[in-house]
Design a protein around this motif. Structure first.
Motif, mmCIF file in Angstrom:
data_model
loop_
_atom_site.group_PDB
_atom_site.id
_atom_site.type_symbol
_atom_site.label_atom_id
_atom_site.label_comp_id
_atom_site.label_asym_id
_atom_site.label_seq_id
_atom_site.Cartn_x
_atom_site.Cartn_y
_atom_site.Cartn_z
ATOM 1 N N LEU A 93 0.821 -1.445 -0.501
ATOM 2 C CA LEU A 93 0.115 0.499 -0.119
ATOM 3 C C LEU A 93 0.963 1.443 -0.170
ATOM 4 O O LEU A 93 0.791 2.146 -0.494
ATOM 5 C CB LEU A 93 -0.477 -0.320 1.431
ATOM 6 N N HIS A 94 2.485 1.366 0.790
ATOM 7 C CA HIS A 94 2.630 2.505 0.680
ATOM 8 C C HIS A 94 3.522 2.720 -0.255
ATOM 9 O O HIS A 94 3.527 3.874 -0.655
ATOM 10 C CB HIS A 94 3.429 2.133 2.190
ATOM 11 N N GLU A 95 4.557 1.638 -0.822
ATOM 12 C CA GLU A 95 5.331 2.019 -1.647
ATOM 13 C C GLU A 95 4.559 2.241 -3.370
ATOM 14 O O GLU A 95 4.798 2.514 -4.421
ATOM 15 C CB GLU A 95 5.596 0.140 -2.464
ATOM 16 N N ASN A 96 2.914 1.706 -2.993
ATOM 17 C CA ASN A 96 2.462 2.243 -4.519
ATOM 18 C C ASN A 96 1.171 3.496 -4.104
ATOM 19 O O ASN A 96 0.229 3.154 -5.024
ATOM 20 C CB ASN A 96 1.387 1.089 -4.644
ATOM 21 N N LYS A 97 1.641 4.093 -3.395
ATOM 22 C CA LYS A 97 0.826 5.500 -2.713
ATOM 23 C C LYS A 97 0.018 5.889 -4.175
ATOM 24 O O LYS A 97 0.577 6.143 -4.852
ATOM 25 C CB LYS A 97 0.876 5.993 -1.698
ATOM 26 N N GLY A 98 -1.536 6.267 -4.076
ATOM 27 C CA GLY A 98 -1.987 7.170 -5.162
ATOM 28 C C GLY A 98 -2.583 6.562 -6.214
ATOM 29 O O GLY A 98 -2.900 6.871 -7.054
ATOM 30 N N LYS A 99 -2.111 4.987 -6.099
ATOM 31 C CA LYS A 99 -2.808 4.432 -6.719
ATOM 32 C C LYS A 99 -4.394 3.780 -7.041
ATOM 33 O O LYS A 99 -4.853 3.459 -5.623
ATOM 34 C CB LYS A 99 -2.249 3.215 -7.386
ATOM 35 N N THR A 100 -4.988 3.636 -7.812
ATOM 36 C CA THR A 100 -6.459 3.128 -7.443
ATOM 37 C C THR A 100 -6.564 2.068 -7.320
ATOM 38 O O THR A 100 -5.839 0.984 -7.558
ATOM 39 C CB THR A 100 -7.312 3.331 -8.704
ATOM 40 N N ILE A 101 -7.546 1.746 -6.372
ATOM 41 C CA ILE A 101 -7.513 -0.239 -5.257
ATOM 42 C C ILE A 101 -8.479 -0.033 -5.872
ATOM 43 O O ILE A 101 -9.608 0.445 -5.724
ATOM 44 C CB ILE A 101 -7.602 0.256 -3.466
ATOM 45 N N TYR A 102 -8.421 -1.611 -6.299
ATOM 46 C CA TYR A 102 -9.829 -2.136 -6.783
ATOM 47 C C TYR A 102 -9.587 -3.899 -5.861
ATOM 48 O O TYR A 102 -8.810 -4.069 -5.877
ATOM 49 C CB TYR A 102 -9.398 -3.287 -8.632
ATOM 50 N N LYS A 110 -14.170 -0.234 -6.931
ATOM 51 C CA LYS A 110 -13.088 0.591 -6.783
ATOM 52 C C LYS A 110 -13.494 1.570 -6.097
ATOM 53 O O LYS A 110 -14.466 1.709 -5.624
ATOM 54 C CB LYS A 110 -13.606 1.316 -8.580
ATOM 55 N N LEU A 111 -11.779 1.449 -4.756
ATOM 56 C CA LEU A 111 -12.106 2.607 -3.608
ATOM 57 C C LEU A 111 -12.119 3.529 -3.799
ATOM 58 O O LEU A 111 -10.841 4.057 -4.089
ATOM 59 C CB LEU A 111 -11.205 1.588 -2.807
ATOM 60 N N GLU A 112 -12.920 4.565 -3.759
ATOM 61 C CA GLU A 112 -12.704 6.224 -4.911
ATOM 62 C C GLU A 112 -11.930 6.450 -2.900
ATOM 63 O O GLU A 112 -11.013 7.957 -2.778
ATOM 64 C CB GLU A 112 -13.549 7.160 -4.469
#
Length: 115
Positions: A64-73, A79-81
């Protein structure tokens, strides 16, 4: 119901999380809680009648930290807005706050580089 994220795949367009239970019919409630005893973040999902907790255990934090800013599905269909905003908010509350427990705070600060 507690729904655990048990697999994460990072792609160019987002973070794809897969769970141990179906998330069909659930929508995000836009709120995150902390389970400091079990070292997890619980993102609240709603089906219109009751809440479920989408659990991100300690082993998922670095992704989660390393890919911060990416949309989470979640399971390719949810899709988590509001996830990033809620995670930022909860992390700002945890940093240096011993009310969450010294060991939990230390683990969160290290994983998310909050120091």
């Amino acid at each position: 119901m507690r729904i655990y994220v048990n697999e994460i795949k990072v792609k160019d367009d987002g973070i794809y999380c897969y769970t141990d239970k179906s998330t069909e019919g659930l929508k995000e409630a836009g709120q995150m809680l902390v389970d400091s005893d079990n070292y997890g973040f619980a993102y609240i999902l709603d089906d219109g009648q009751s809440y479920s907790y989408l659990i991100f255990v300690k082993e998922t934090w670095s992704m989660l930290h390393e890919n911060k800013g990416k949309t989470i599905y979640i399971n390719d269909d949810l899709k988590l807005e509001e996830f990033d905003q809620e995670l930022d908010y909860i992390l700002s509350n945890i940093k240096g706050n011993s009310n969450y427990g010294k060991d939990f705070v230390a683990e969160v600060e290290e994983a998310f580089e909050l120091e």
